[in-house]
Design an enzyme around this catalytic site. Structure first.
Site, mmCIF file in Angstrom:
data_model
loop_
_atom_site.group_PDB
_atom_site.id
_atom_site.type_symbol
_atom_site.label_atom_id
_atom_site.label_comp_id
_atom_site.label_asym_id
_atom_site.label_seq_id
_atom_site.Cartn_x
_atom_site.Cartn_y
_atom_site.Cartn_z
ATOM 1 N N GLU A 108 46.405 53.196 46.092
ATOM 2 C CA GLU A 108 47.107 51.926 46.265
ATOM 3 C C GLU A 108 47.127 51.274 44.898
ATOM 4 O OE1 GLU A 108 47.885 48.456 46.306
ATOM 5 O OE2 GLU A 108 46.240 47.945 47.673
ATOM 6 N N GLU B 132 53.461 44.829 35.420
ATOM 7 C CA GLU B 132 52.607 43.997 36.276
ATOM 8 C C GLU B 132 51.774 43.076 35.379
ATOM 9 O OE1 GLU B 132 49.422 46.013 38.485
ATOM 10 O OE2 GLU B 132 50.031 44.881 40.249
HETATM 11 P P1 NDP Z 1 41.409 49.691 36.922
HETATM 12 O O1 NDP Z 1 42.413 50.532 37.604
HETATM 13 O O2 NDP Z 1 40.824 50.151 35.649
HETATM 14 O O3 NDP Z 1 40.168 49.399 37.907
HETATM 15 C C1 NDP Z 1 40.098 49.682 39.287
HETATM 16 C C2 NDP Z 1 38.783 50.350 39.634
HETATM 17 O O4 NDP Z 1 38.747 51.676 39.075
HETATM 18 C C3 NDP Z 1 37.553 49.663 39.066
HETATM 19 O O5 NDP Z 1 36.477 49.816 39.958
HETATM 20 C C4 NDP Z 1 37.325 50.447 37.792
HETATM 21 O O6 NDP Z 1 36.031 50.313 37.284
HETATM 22 C C5 NDP Z 1 37.607 51.841 38.249
HETATM 23 N N1 NDP Z 1 37.932 52.808 37.190
HETATM 24 C C6 NDP Z 1 38.323 52.566 35.914
HETATM 25 N N2 NDP Z 1 38.566 53.739 35.269
HETATM 26 C C7 NDP Z 1 38.334 54.732 36.165
HETATM 27 C C8 NDP Z 1 38.426 56.172 36.116
HETATM 28 N N3 NDP Z 1 38.827 56.813 35.006
HETATM 29 N N4 NDP Z 1 38.120 56.887 37.215
HETATM 30 C C9 NDP Z 1 37.752 56.250 38.360
HETATM 31 N N5 NDP Z 1 37.632 54.908 38.465
HETATM 32 C C10 NDP Z 1 37.932 54.146 37.384
HETATM 33 O O7 NDP Z 1 42.030 48.264 36.745
HETATM 34 P P2 NDP Z 1 41.567 47.127 35.704
HETATM 35 O O8 NDP Z 1 40.507 46.345 36.309
HETATM 36 O O9 NDP Z 1 41.293 47.727 34.351
HETATM 37 O O10 NDP Z 1 42.870 46.264 35.598
HETATM 38 C C11 NDP Z 1 43.933 46.675 34.747
HETATM 39 C C12 NDP Z 1 45.259 46.333 35.362
HETATM 40 O O11 NDP Z 1 45.436 47.061 36.559
HETATM 41 C C13 NDP Z 1 45.400 44.897 35.784
HETATM 42 O O12 NDP Z 1 45.791 44.092 34.727
HETATM 43 C C14 NDP Z 1 46.430 44.990 36.859
HETATM 44 O O13 NDP Z 1 47.705 44.985 36.309
HETATM 45 C C15 NDP Z 1 46.169 46.329 37.484
HETATM 46 N N6 NDP Z 1 45.370 46.226 38.726
HETATM 47 C C16 NDP Z 1 46.001 46.425 39.895
HETATM 48 C C17 NDP Z 1 45.298 46.303 41.072
HETATM 49 C C18 NDP Z 1 45.963 46.487 42.363
HETATM 50 O O14 NDP Z 1 45.404 46.155 43.381
HETATM 51 N N7 NDP Z 1 47.133 47.060 42.399
HETATM 52 C C19 NDP Z 1 43.893 45.938 41.107
HETATM 53 C C20 NDP Z 1 43.294 45.806 39.805
HETATM 54 C C21 NDP Z 1 44.035 45.940 38.682
HETATM 55 P P3 NDP Z 1 35.741 49.057 36.276
HETATM 56 O O15 NDP Z 1 35.945 47.835 37.064
HETATM 57 O O16 NDP Z 1 34.362 49.202 35.887
HETATM 58 O O17 NDP Z 1 36.721 49.218 35.153
#
Ligand code: NDP
Length: 474
Positions: free
Chosen positions: A255, A386
């Site tokens: 998602e 986004e």
């Molecule tokens: P991420 O996709 O990095 O984070 C989502 C989750 O994945 C967090 O728990 C993160 O850990 C984890 N994660 C990060 N790298 C990996 C990996 N290589 N393998 C597995 N898990 C991983 O989103 P961000 O928080 O960096 O946000 C960046 C951008 O993403 C935002 O600015 C926004 O645009 C978008 N976003 C979209 C979301 C949605 O619901 N569609 C939700 C969040 C972000 P950790 O938190 O420690 O980095």
């Protein structure tokens, strides 16, 4: 105009934040070799030290989940699993005020939203899937659908406890065990949920919580001992995960991001549409994957609608997330604030017109004034990427066909909104919009019984409703 209100902060006294937290593995809190700090984004104060799970820790958690799956949870009749889920749902309700305050402190979202939206939905998800646990044979997946095994689940920071509920409730209802990694910036409510699992006497190992950064998430999704990966987050990380899962037997749901069109026709009730636009983009500081971040408004009413929208925006209160009058809270992290600033600056540089109401921001913490861009072209970065913040991009159209073409002109396809008086037009548009969820004369409405998920780069698989079970059964 904005009336002066006296401060009305919710008491923090109801939450007991410990100085440090371990990982929740096999029914117990265990230490890890290293830790990281989680902070309050509204004040930048350190809230707690949280264990940083290594690959070895993830391995232990997966082994515990496997044992619990093989010996207890997998063989347990659905009617028995349901009792645990109902118990968890009731405990969430009992502790909902505490959990709402904790969520607002760790995430920065207004208490009005964590209390009235997040927490009721969290409990509702557990109640809803508890109800399915003994009826899976009637869900349309054959007479006796079997669980997959161990699910590795990675969630983001925008709705920490709600995303946990979306992931854990259906997985457990179907008989799977889970290892979940919350986001680095918002681990505290997942750890409070671990306490609730203990309180509910959930068998050890059924739910495991491994806190940490992206590397912990990577170790989890790449672990050979899991049968299913469920991820919510950025499209970029979603792509990496899809690559790592390709060629394995793991099932995958993603998602990802969105760039939803909120489309207002000239026959829409404009004041109602303004409320929907505000809710669509300023709810949760715009940290919402299905946020209505692109407003498409019919040219003949654009000027009037924008005047009303700007007037409404001057009444938004930005500030202390724990104040019951606050509409827009803190941006979740310094990194996210930098990203919002960068994209907003790009919007100006590319020629769009920027407007924000006069707004006094607190000195400490991460804040961004609600912002609207007019004169946006479909090619601008602020119309394509986004922003994940309180920033609205406005485009205009003349005909329904043009609205449709502009709305679908995006790599994403998570949600869309339509505002019009005509039912036939709603149906015509909804059939043609390439978006997983289409709201009509409303926006950001959620219910555990309705499926949610994307088209195109917004991911695949559905969460919620009967469809949400499909991701967790064979
Ligand atoms: P991420 O996709 O990095 O984070 C989502 C989750 O994945 C967090 O728990 C993160 O850990 C984890 N994660 C990060 N790298 C990996 C990996 N290589 N393998 C597995 N898990 C991983 O989103 P961000 O928080 O960096 O946000 C960046 C951008 O993403 C935002 O600015 C926004 O645009 C978008 N976003 C979209 C979301 C949605 O619901 N569609 C939700 C969040 C972000 P950790 O938190 O420690 O980095």
């Amino acid at each position: 105009m904005t009336f002066e209100y006296a401060p009305a902060p919710e008491s923090r006294g109801i939450v007991d934040i410990k100085a440090s937290y371990g990982l929740f593995v096999d029914g117990e809190f265990v230490e890890a070799k290293s830790s990281f700090k989680t902070i309050n984004p509204a004040t930048e104060e350190t809230l707690a030290e949280v264990a940083d799970a290594s690959a070895d820790d993830v391995d232990r958690a997966v082994a515990a989940a496997r044992r619990a799956y093989d010996t207890v949870w997998g063989p347990m009749p659905g009617a028995e699993r349901a009792k645990y889920l109902f118990r968890i749902a009731r405990l969430i309700q009992e502790r909902s005020r505490e959990l709402a305050v904790l969520e607002s402190i760790d995430n920065g979202k207004p208490i009005r939203e964590s209390r009235d939206v997040d927490l009721p939905l969290v409990a509702a998800h557990f109640f809803y899937y508890a109800g399915w646990a003994d009826k899976l044979g009637h869900a349309g997946f054959g007479p006796d659908p079997r669980p997959l095994g161990v699910a590795g689940q990675v969630i983001p920071w925008n709705f920490p406890l709600l995303m946990l509920a979306w992931k854990i409730a259906p997985a457990l209802a179907c008989g799977n065990t889970v290892v979940l990694k919350p986001a680095e910036t918002t681990p505290l409510t997942a750890l409070a949920f671990a306490e609730i699992c203990v309180q509910a006497e959930l068998p050890p190992g059924v739910v495991n919580i491994v806190t940490g950064a992206g590397e912990t998430g990577r170790a989890l999704v790449e672990h050979p001992g899991i049968d299913k990966v469920a991820f919510t987050g950025s499209t970029e990380v979603g792509r990496q995960i899809a690559r790592s899962v390709a060629g394995t037997a793991k099932k995958l749901t993603l998602e990802l991001g969105g760039k939803a069109a909120n489309i207002v026709f000239d026959d829409a009730p404009l004041d109602q549409a303004v409320e929907g636009i505000v809710n669509g983009i300023f709810f949760n500081q715009g940290h919402v994957c299905c946020a209505g971040s692109r407003l498409l408004v019919q040219e003949s009413v654009a000027e009037e609608l924008l005047d009303r929208l700007k007037a409404r925006m001057t009444t938004l209160r930005v500030g202390d997330p724990l104040d019951k009058n606050t509409d827009v809270g803190a941006i979740n992290s310094a990194a996210q604030l930098a990203k919002i600033r960068e994209l907003s600056d790009a919007g100006e540089a590319e020629g769009a017109t920027r407007w924000s109401p006069a707004c006094e921001l607190p000195e400490r913490g991460f804040w961004f004034t609600p912002t609207v861009f007019t004169g946006v072209a479909a090619s601008h970065r602020i119309a394509r990427e986004e922003i994940f913040g309180p920033v609205l991009s406005v485009l205009t159209f003349r005909t329904p066909a043009e609205a449709l073409e502009k709305a679908n002109n995006t790599p994403y396809g998570l949600s869309a909104g339509i505002w019009t008086d005509k039912g036939s037009r709603i149906l015509w548009m909804a059939e043609r919009l390439r978006a997983g969820v289409v709201w009509a004369n409303t926006f950001n409405k959620f219910d555990p019984a309705s499926p949610f998920g994307g088209y195109k780069e917004s991911g695949f698989g559905r969460e919620g409703g009967r469809h949400g079970l499909e991701a967790y059964v064979r």
